[in-house]
Motif scaffolding. Structure first.
Motif, short mmCIF file in Angstrom:
data_model
loop_
_atom_site.label_atom_id
_atom_site.label_comp_id
_atom_site.label_asym_id
_atom_site.label_seq_id
_atom_site.Cartn_x
_atom_site.Cartn_y
_atom_site.Cartn_z
N VAL A 283 0.88 -1.03 -0.05
CA VAL A 283 0.04 0.01 -0.13
C VAL A 283 1.09 1.20 -0.18
O VAL A 283 2.12 1.18 0.12
CB VAL A 283 -1.00 0.14 1.18
N SER A 284 0.39 2.34 -0.30
CA SER A 284 0.98 3.75 -0.21
C SER A 284 1.29 4.19 1.27
O SER A 284 0.73 3.45 2.34
CB SER A 284 0.13 4.72 -0.84
N GLU A 285 2.56 4.83 1.52
CA GLU A 285 2.80 5.19 2.68
C GLU A 285 1.96 6.00 3.50
O GLU A 285 1.49 5.98 4.72
CB GLU A 285 4.16 5.89 2.85
N ARG A 286 1.08 6.71 2.49
CA ARG A 286 -0.10 7.52 3.09
C ARG A 286 -1.24 6.63 3.64
O ARG A 286 -1.82 7.03 4.66
CB ARG A 286 -0.45 8.40 1.95
N TRP A 287 -1.57 5.61 2.63
CA TRP A 287 -2.52 4.80 3.41
C TRP A 287 -2.24 4.26 4.65
O TRP A 287 -3.00 4.00 5.58
CB TRP A 287 -2.71 3.69 2.27
N TYR A 288 -1.05 3.64 4.51
CA TYR A 288 -0.56 3.02 6.03
C TYR A 288 -0.71 3.96 7.19
O TYR A 288 -1.20 3.82 8.34
CB TYR A 288 0.84 2.50 5.77
N GLY A 289 0.05 5.32 6.71
CA GLY A 289 -0.08 6.27 8.12
C GLY A 289 -1.28 6.69 8.36
O GLY A 289 -1.58 6.96 9.65
N SER A 290 -2.37 6.73 7.55
CA SER A 290 -3.77 6.88 8.07
C SER A 290 -4.06 6.00 8.90
O SER A 290 -4.64 6.39 10.34
CB SER A 290 -4.69 6.90 6.88
N LEU A 291 -3.77 4.76 8.82
CA LEU A 291 -4.20 3.59 9.78
C LEU A 291 -3.54 3.81 11.16
O LEU A 291 -4.13 3.83 12.04
CB LEU A 291 -3.91 2.06 9.22
N GLU A 292 -2.29 4.31 10.90
CA GLU A 292 -1.49 4.28 12.22
C GLU A 292 -1.78 5.32 13.10
O GLU A 292 -1.76 5.43 14.10
CB GLU A 292 0.20 4.23 11.88
N ARG A 293 -2.62 6.49 12.45
CA ARG A 293 -3.02 7.74 13.10
C ARG A 293 -4.49 7.53 13.70
O ARG A 293 -4.88 8.09 14.34
CB ARG A 293 -3.17 8.75 12.01
N GLY A 294 -4.74 6.24 13.28
CA GLY A 294 -6.09 5.95 14.05
C GLY A 294 -7.44 6.46 13.18
O GLY A 294 -8.41 6.46 13.51
N ASN A 295 -7.03 7.05 11.90
CA ASN A 295 -8.23 7.43 11.12
C ASN A 295 -9.13 6.31 10.69
O ASN A 295 -8.63 5.31 10.32
CB ASN A 295 -7.77 8.09 9.77
N GLU A 296 -10.33 6.33 10.68
CA GLU A 296 -11.22 5.17 10.20
C GLU A 296 -11.33 5.28 8.83
O GLU A 296 -11.45 6.36 8.06
CB GLU A 296 -12.96 5.76 10.92
N ALA A 297 -11.40 4.13 8.16
CA ALA A 297 -11.35 4.05 6.83
C ALA A 297 -11.93 2.48 6.41
O ALA A 297 -12.03 1.75 7.64
CB ALA A 297 -10.26 4.13 5.87
N ASN A 298 -12.20 2.07 5.27
CA ASN A 298 -12.55 0.75 4.92
C ASN A 298 -11.37 0.01 4.74
O ASN A 298 -11.03 -0.56 3.70
CB ASN A 298 -13.22 0.99 3.57
N TYR A 299 -10.76 -0.40 5.78
CA TYR A 299 -9.45 -1.40 5.77
C TYR A 299 -9.98 -2.66 5.61
O TYR A 299 -10.65 -3.41 6.08
CB TYR A 299 -8.78 -1.15 7.15
#
Length: 279
Positions: free
Chosen positions: A57-73
């Motif tokens: 995945v992109s670094e931005r996508w993984y970073g979003s997960l690690e920041r706790g942002n909600e998304a359709n993972y």
């Protein structure tokens, strides 16, 4: 702090997803992953960029997960992440609960008998295809063998990989597989239907069909067309992968079967300089 600014000590549920992922990354040794270690690197543990690369995945996508942002993972992505970080069964369970609010389903695993047919000779054949990526999958498209170029193109392939689950249940696949719906989704759904008819008692195939249609409801309309495809051989497809730095790559898919086995597929992606998607 988590996405709402609270520390773990303030949260009755314990550490936030951000804290957990940072801790799990820090305990992973980059030397265990081919291609990550470079001369002069002094960092301990995996960086966000490392994890993004290894999970495809992109670094931005993984970073979003690690920041706790909600998304359709997707479950496919979370399973690849669990494998990269070498999470225990309990840790994988916590990852799911923190990321998407529900526990994981049973992970798809290669058929034991099929996996046992992956031997040294077949691995040598895969390695000899370099620089072309090559892999071996079982009837349910679990990747049970691959060469180094395939890991460079698709880092997720080394971690509990299932081709169809990645294609249909991961967000990045729709971005990396050019003309995803027509050139990839329709033929692949047709191949799943073909395999289901030929192996109606195969539980892994039955579960694969169910999980894909449940995990991506927009595919139901394609599925309802009842198209049937044999496995592609010689078909031309286009890819736009992170390892190619934005360059679109055209490949011809060569499909083979080892003599003496009707449960394994050998796939070689032969890079081509020309050709439109077909087959």
């Amino acid at each position: 702090m988590d996405s709402r600014g609270r520390r773990a000590s303030d949260d009755p549920q314990g550490e936030s997803l951000s804290e957990l992922l940072r801790s799990w990354r820090s305990r992973s040794d980059p030397r265990a992953f081919p291609g990550l270690m470079v001369p002069g690197r002094r960092s301990v543990g995996l960086s966000q960029r490392d994890v993004a690369r290894l999970t495809g995945v992109s670094e931005r996508w993984y970073g979003s997960l690690e920041r706790g942002n909600e998304a359709n993972y997707s479950a496919d992505f979370l399973d690849r992440l669990s494998s990269v970080l070498q999470l225990s069964r309990a840790e994988r369970h916590v990852l799911y609960l923190r990321a998407i609010g529900r526990p994981p389903a049973l992970a798809a695993v290669p058929e034991t008998d099929a996996a046992s047919e992956m031997d040294d000779i077949l691995q040598q054949f895969l390695d000899s295809q370099s620089p072309n990526p090559a892999y071996v999958s079982d009837l349910a498209w679990n990747v049970i063998g691959h060469n180094e170029p395939l890991r460079d193109w698709f880092p997720w392939a080394a971690h509990q990989a299932n081709l169809m689950r990645w294609v249909f249940l991961s967000r990045e696949a729709r971005e990396q597989l050019v003309n995803w719906r027509e050139d990839w989704a329709r033929p692949y759904l047709g191949q799943i239907r073909y395999a289901r008819v030929h192996y109606p008692q195969n539980e892994a195939l039955r579960r694969l069909e169910r999980d894909i249609l449940a995990g991506s409801p927009d595919l139901q309309k394609i599925w309802d067309r009842c198209e049937v495809y044999e496995h592609a051989n010689g078909g031309v497809r286009r890819l736009k992968l992170p390892c190619h730095r934005g360059r679109e790559v055209v490949v011809r898919i060569t499909a083979l079967r080892p003599m003496g086995s009707d449960r394994l597929r050998v796939i070689v992606l032969m890079e081509s300089r020309r050709g439109a998607a077909s087959g």
